[in-house]
Motif scaffolding. Sequence first.
Motif, PDB file in Angstrom:
ATOM      1  N   GLY A 189       0.788  -1.232   0.000  1.00 49.88           N
ATOM      2  CA  GLY A 189       0.000   0.000   0.000  1.00 49.88           C
ATOM      3  C   GLY A 189       0.813   1.269   0.000  1.00 49.88           C
ATOM      4  O   GLY A 189       1.941   1.314  -0.508  1.00 49.88           O
ATOM      5  N   ILE A 190       0.256   2.298   0.622  1.00 45.30           N
ATOM      6  CA  ILE A 190       0.830   3.645   0.517  1.00 45.30           C
ATOM      7  C   ILE A 190       2.095   3.840   1.355  1.00 45.30           C
ATOM      8  O   ILE A 190       2.841   4.779   1.144  1.00 45.30           O
ATOM      9  N   GLY A 191       2.301   2.956   2.340  1.00 41.12           N
ATOM     10  CA  GLY A 191       3.503   3.077   3.177  1.00 41.12           C
ATOM     11  C   GLY A 191       3.407   4.237   4.168  1.00 41.12           C
ATOM     12  O   GLY A 191       2.429   5.000   4.166  1.00 41.12           O
ATOM     13  N   GLY A 216     -12.881   6.434   7.740  1.00 42.26           N
ATOM     14  CA  GLY A 216     -13.550   6.175   9.027  1.00 42.26           C
ATOM     15  C   GLY A 216     -12.605   5.770  10.134  1.00 42.26           C
ATOM     16  O   GLY A 216     -13.025   5.202  11.147  1.00 42.26           O
ATOM     17  N   GLY A 217     -11.298   6.040   9.972  1.00 46.07           N
ATOM     18  CA  GLY A 217     -10.323   5.669  11.021  1.00 46.07           C
ATOM     19  C   GLY A 217     -10.493   6.512  12.275  1.00 46.07           C
ATOM     20  O   GLY A 217     -10.937   7.663  12.206  1.00 46.07           O
ATOM     21  N   THR A 218     -10.145   5.937  13.401  1.00 45.85           N
ATOM     22  CA  THR A 218     -10.240   6.676  14.668  1.00 45.85           C
ATOM     23  C   THR A 218      -8.858   6.978  15.245  1.00 45.85           C
ATOM     24  O   THR A 218      -8.738   7.739  16.188  1.00 45.85           O
ATOM     25  N   THR A 247       4.844  -3.629   6.506  1.00 43.98           N
ATOM     26  CA  THR A 247       4.676  -4.935   7.132  1.00 43.98           C
ATOM     27  C   THR A 247       4.506  -4.721   8.626  1.00 43.98           C
ATOM     28  O   THR A 247       5.401  -4.204   9.292  1.00 43.98           O
ATOM     29  N   PHE A 248       3.325  -5.069   9.114  1.00 39.28           N
ATOM     30  CA  PHE A 248       3.075  -5.019  10.552  1.00 39.28           C
ATOM     31  C   PHE A 248       3.227  -6.430  11.090  1.00 39.28           C
ATOM     32  O   PHE A 248       2.770  -7.387  10.469  1.00 39.28           O
ATOM     33  N   SER A 249       3.893  -6.564  12.220  1.00 40.01           N
ATOM     34  CA  SER A 249       4.125  -7.914  12.734  1.00 40.01           C
ATOM     35  C   SER A 249       3.921  -7.969  14.242  1.00 40.01           C
ATOM     36  O   SER A 249       3.961  -6.942  14.925  1.00 40.01           O
TER      37      SER A 249
HETATM   38  P1  ADP Z   1      -6.759   4.571  11.993  1.00 40.33           P
HETATM   39  O1  ADP Z   1      -8.069   4.330  12.650  1.00 40.33           O
HETATM   40  O2  ADP Z   1      -6.517   6.008  11.631  1.00 40.33           O
HETATM   41  O3  ADP Z   1      -6.495   3.628  10.877  1.00 40.33           O
HETATM   42  P2  ADP Z   1      -4.657   3.178  13.462  1.00 40.33           P
HETATM   43  O4  ADP Z   1      -4.256   3.330  14.905  1.00 40.33           O
HETATM   44  O5  ADP Z   1      -5.144   1.846  13.023  1.00 40.33           O
HETATM   45  O6  ADP Z   1      -5.693   4.331  13.186  1.00 40.33           O
HETATM   46  O7  ADP Z   1      -3.395   3.583  12.587  1.00 40.33           O
HETATM   47  C1  ADP Z   1      -2.701   4.781  12.873  1.00 40.33           C
HETATM   48  C2  ADP Z   1      -2.171   5.409  11.594  1.00 40.33           C
HETATM   49  O8  ADP Z   1      -1.107   4.596  11.067  1.00 40.33           O
HETATM   50  C3  ADP Z   1      -3.191   5.502  10.472  1.00 40.33           C
HETATM   51  O9  ADP Z   1      -3.951   6.679  10.572  1.00 40.33           O
HETATM   52  C4  ADP Z   1      -2.320   5.482   9.221  1.00 40.33           C
HETATM   53  O10 ADP Z   1      -1.847   6.789   8.941  1.00 40.33           O
HETATM   54  C5  ADP Z   1      -1.137   4.613   9.640  1.00 40.33           C
HETATM   55  N1  ADP Z   1      -1.271   3.205   9.176  1.00 40.33           N
HETATM   56  C6  ADP Z   1      -1.737   2.154   9.887  1.00 40.33           C
HETATM   57  N2  ADP Z   1      -1.670   1.017   9.170  1.00 40.33           N
HETATM   58  C7  ADP Z   1      -1.141   1.357   7.968  1.00 40.33           C
HETATM   59  C8  ADP Z   1      -0.790   0.616   6.770  1.00 40.33           C
HETATM   60  N3  ADP Z   1      -0.981  -0.708   6.675  1.00 40.33           N
HETATM   61  N4  ADP Z   1      -0.239   1.321   5.754  1.00 40.33           N
HETATM   62  C9  ADP Z   1      -0.027   2.654   5.833  1.00 40.33           C
HETATM   63  N5  ADP Z   1      -0.332   3.408   6.923  1.00 40.33           N
HETATM   64  C10 ADP Z   1      -0.883   2.765   7.979  1.00 40.33           C
END
Ligand code: ADP
Length: 261
Positions: A189-191, A216-218, A247-249
């Motif tokens: 994705g966008i990174g 709709g992110g919080t 990559t989230f782990s």
């Molecule tokens: P949100 O509800 O805004 O998604 P999160 O706590 O889940 O909040 O994530 C915090 C921030 O981290 C997001 O607003 C986004 O900017 C970034 N983020 C999270 N996961 C990703 C991902 N897979 N790729 C790119 N940016 C991400």
Amino acid sequence: IPLYHSPTPNDETKTLFFLILLEDVTTLRHLETVRRDFVANVSHELHTPLTSIRAIAETLRDGALQDPDVADRFIGIILGEVERLTRILSDLLVLSRAESQPVQRVSFDLAEMIRDVVERFQKQAERHGVSLQCLLETSLPISADRDQMEQVLVNLIDNAIKYNREGGQVEVCARKTEMEIAVEVRDTGIGILSQDLPRIWERFYRADKARSRRTGGTGLGLSIVKHIIEAHGGQVGVQSEYGRGSTFSFRLPLLTTAEKS
Ligand code: ADP
């Protein structure tokens, strides 16, 4: 605290000692700052949609209601803001439950849970033009809190789809070693910019504010993930290249001998 001491029982001379107690209050101060910031953030997050609802309701009252098209659009905005408030409150509730309730460990197969969650997200992935698949060992027995683990997977997979683009990919991989289970959610994705990376686990922090708001992110999803994984004795991690993907782990220790018995 002054203390008096007579060298011998009949000796009238008394020696005065002072006992000095030093307490490091750095952690307490830090916790207090975190709590205060959190309350300020919650207030801000709730204030924004409420202000918008009030402004639109006033405009409707002052005449916009007469024009059906305008009224329809404004009511749509109010409903959107109400939805947003509901999402914030629901995520706050999840976070507060995770923080206040002890981890309720049960034995289950994490591989099966990952496959189920991935299956449930297929429609959402399709709508975003993203391909979603998992690469797993057949079975990954674990003892953990079922609801909380599901929450972690949902939050990470939802983000990997949300912060992706048409034609992108998401892969959920999990493997087991003697000591732990390691799970990775990789996206093309966008990174995330390197300057944002250390802060994304903070409550309400958003790297991409516009997209987070649109989708709709919080800003609470990753802080919930971090809290749950650490409460299980595990660790979270992230690697990302801006414009290329992330990559989230997380790693979860398998039960110690003492816990098994
Ligand atoms: P949100 O509800 O805004 O998604 P999160 O706590 O889940 O909040 O994530 C915090 C921030 O981290 C997001 O607003 C986004 O900017 C970034 N983020 C999270 N996961 C990703 C991902 N897979 N790729 C790119 N940016 C991400």
